[in-house]
Design a protein around this motif. Structure first.
Motif, short mmCIF file in Angstrom:
data_model
loop_
_atom_site.label_atom_id
_atom_site.label_comp_id
_atom_site.label_asym_id
_atom_site.label_seq_id
_atom_site.Cartn_x
_atom_site.Cartn_y
_atom_site.Cartn_z
N MET A 183 0.82 -1.16 0.08
CA MET A 183 -0.21 0.04 -0.01
C MET A 183 0.76 1.12 0.01
N LEU A 184 0.48 2.17 -0.95
CA LEU A 184 1.24 3.62 -0.66
C LEU A 184 0.32 4.42 -0.25
N HIS A 199 1.93 -4.09 -19.49
CA HIS A 199 3.29 -3.55 -18.85
C HIS A 199 3.27 -2.42 -18.58
N TYR A 200 3.33 -2.09 -17.29
CA TYR A 200 3.26 -0.82 -16.72
C TYR A 200 4.07 -0.79 -15.33
N THR A 201 4.57 0.42 -15.05
CA THR A 201 5.43 0.80 -13.96
C THR A 201 4.77 1.86 -13.15
N VAL A 202 4.75 1.69 -11.88
CA VAL A 202 4.15 2.68 -10.98
C VAL A 202 5.33 3.37 -10.08
N VAL A 203 5.64 4.68 -10.44
CA VAL A 203 6.78 5.35 -9.41
C VAL A 203 6.30 6.04 -8.39
N ASP A 204 6.49 5.57 -7.11
CA ASP A 204 6.07 6.52 -6.13
C ASP A 204 7.40 7.39 -5.88
N ASP A 205 7.03 8.57 -6.24
CA ASP A 205 8.19 9.51 -6.53
C ASP A 205 8.19 10.67 -5.27
N LEU A 233 2.62 10.38 -7.77
CA LEU A 233 2.59 8.85 -8.41
C LEU A 233 2.67 8.96 -9.93
N ARG A 234 3.63 8.36 -10.35
CA ARG A 234 3.96 8.56 -11.81
C ARG A 234 3.54 7.02 -12.31
N LEU A 292 6.42 -1.67 -9.12
CA LEU A 292 6.41 -0.44 -8.33
C LEU A 292 8.08 -0.13 -7.98
N VAL A 293 8.17 1.33 -8.22
CA VAL A 293 9.46 1.63 -7.82
C VAL A 293 9.23 3.02 -7.13
#
Ligand code: ADP
Ligand code: K
Length: 434
Positions: free
Chosen positions: A333-334, A359-365, A374-375, A427-428
């Motif tokens: 959880m973010l 194909h996706y990436t979520v970046v918690d910047d 959230l990117r 998730l990054v």
């Protein structure tokens, strides 16, 4: 400096033996209430051979069944409610998984307890009946705004329900109403501090003395930054909708960095990955039993939040035990702007659009502390997709589903980083200073 007086000396200053007796009594009554209410918690208790409160004790609490967020999802909306419809006076909620919010029904008694624990938290921060509390948590279904609001009124302070009003107006009323207490998320505190600085207002010109910041994880680096920008003492307040809302635990001016738990109402356990109890000073998952709640009483609710417990601060009149800051989550959880976001929800929103490849990436910047972003990067199924249109459609779909604005980028197919197994990195986390 004299420590602030206790708001509820009979509770906040209880001797450990007396506290334990009180918790035992309340625990037995809670189990009786759960059994009388029927439903899943009663059924699980009966499965363990518990048919009345007198069958249980806190020494053997670890043998009783636990409850998790999945139970909220499964028994949505009110399957866990224990009070009758007539007795419920309000409902709050936060994000859950599978697009079902977590809903918490409250009785008048629950709201009273909540206001009292928040009043204690404010009192521990040195606030009193002459205080002006600038409350910039969101008001609404979210527990932050109304939770602090009711607590400030209970203390007898004057609360200003700013909610998420425009920055200009926040600054104006900070200067004109001269609040001594600020309540908001830590990232918003930094945002406000930077806005004040750009408006040429210095910390010395501000009347603020203390702030209660929470609803999302933060660090000592953020604490220093907030204290410097706003010229106040920054204290950490913790809570969650399922258990009550903010006020489950809070730092006080004399709690030396630990959050004092309202353990006369919320009985804490810390458990390891296999459910075994973890000793004080060691990090594990927080589990709460609501000893006095009537609308939504919970037996052993697994929060997913990781922290360690410790005793009270040496020599303090505040004798309840403390917990550390939240150091992480058991799941992924973010928390963005105080709003809980589950990556599975992001995935569901993205894959509902047939133009998007899986194909996706979520970046918690979190590079900019005042503006966590959230990117979301996706790959299209076809090369000739209209990327701009897809980005704006996905941005809208994500906002509707999560309540959080995301920065969406459509990348060329294959551009998303793959892990060794060829799967995309889902998730990054991009931390401050990295
Ligand atoms: P709240 O209004 O208190 O944020 P929610 O139910 O929306 O309630 O979210 C609760 C979750 O937010 C907690 O389980 C925890 O993960 C996070 N949270 C709340 N307060 C803090 C805090 N002070 N530090 C770290 N995380 C927090
Ligand atoms: K939260």
């Amino acid at each position: 400096q004299v420590p602030p007086p206790l708001v509820e000396p009979d509770a906040e200053g209880l001797a450990p033996e007396r506290l334990r007796e009180l918790q035992e009594r309340r625990f037995v009554r809670l189990v009786d209430r759960l059994l009388a209410a029927g439903g899943v918690q009663a059924a699980r208790l009966r499965d363990c051979g518990v048919t009345r409160g007198a069958d249980v004790g806190l020494d053997t609490v670890s043998q009783l069944p636990m409850l998790s967020k999945q139970d909220f999802e499964e028994y949505y909306p009110f399957g866990l409610r224990a009070a009758s419809e007539e007795d419920i006076v309000c409902v709050h909620g936060s994000s859950g998984t599978r697009s079902r919010p977590v809903l918490a029904p409250y009785t008048a008694h629950d709201l009273d307890v909540w206001a009292r624990v928040v009043a204690r938290a404010l009192g521990g921060a040195g606030a009193g009946s002459r205080s002006v509390v600038h409350c910039a948590y969101q008001y609404g279904l979210f527990t932050g705004g109304l939770g602090l609001h009711q607590g400030a009124m209970r203390l007898g302070a004057a609360v200003v329900p700013m909610s998420g009003t425009s920055t200009d107006r926040q600054l104006r009323l900070l200067l004109d109403l001269r609040p001594d207490v600020l309540c908001c998320t830590p990232s918003y505190a930094i945002y406000l501090g930077e806005a004040l600085r750009s408006a040429g207002i210095t910390a010395e010109q501000l009347p603020l003395r203390v702030g209660l910041f929470g609803a999302e994880p933060w660090t000592d680096a953020m604490r220093e930054q907030i204290e410097e920008l706003l010229g106040l003492r920054a204290l950490n307040i913790y809570g969650l909708t399922e258990v009550m809302g903010p006020g489950v635990a809070c730092e006080s001016l004399d709690s030396e960095g630990g959050l004092i738990l309202a353990e006369d109402h919320f009985y804490p356990e810390v458990i390891g990955p296999d459910g075994e109890p973890v000793p004080d000073g060691h990090v594990g998952e927080l589990v709460f039993t609501t000893l006095t709640k009537t609308g939504l009483p919970l037996l052993r609710y697994r929060t997913g939040d990781l922290a360690a417990m410790s005793g009270p601060a040496e020599g303090s009149a505040r004798t309840l035990r403390r917990m550390s800051r939240i150091v992480g989550r058991r799941d992924d959880m973010l928390v963005i702007d105080g709003i809980n976001v589950f990556p599975t929800e992001i995935e569901a929103a993205l894959l509902a659009d047939t133009r998007v490849a899986p194909h996706y990436t979520v970046v918690d910047d979190r590079r900019d502390l005042s503006r966590p972003v959230l990117r979301v990067a996706v790959e299209p199924r076809d090369d000739d997709v209209d990327a701009a249109a897809l980005e704006s459609d996905l941005g809208r779909a994500l906002f509707e589903r999560l309540g959080v604005a995301c920065e969406v980028r459509v990348l060329e197919p294959t551009l998303i980083a793959r892990a060794g197994n060829g799967k995309p990195l889902r998730l990054v986390r991009w931390e401050h200073g990295v």
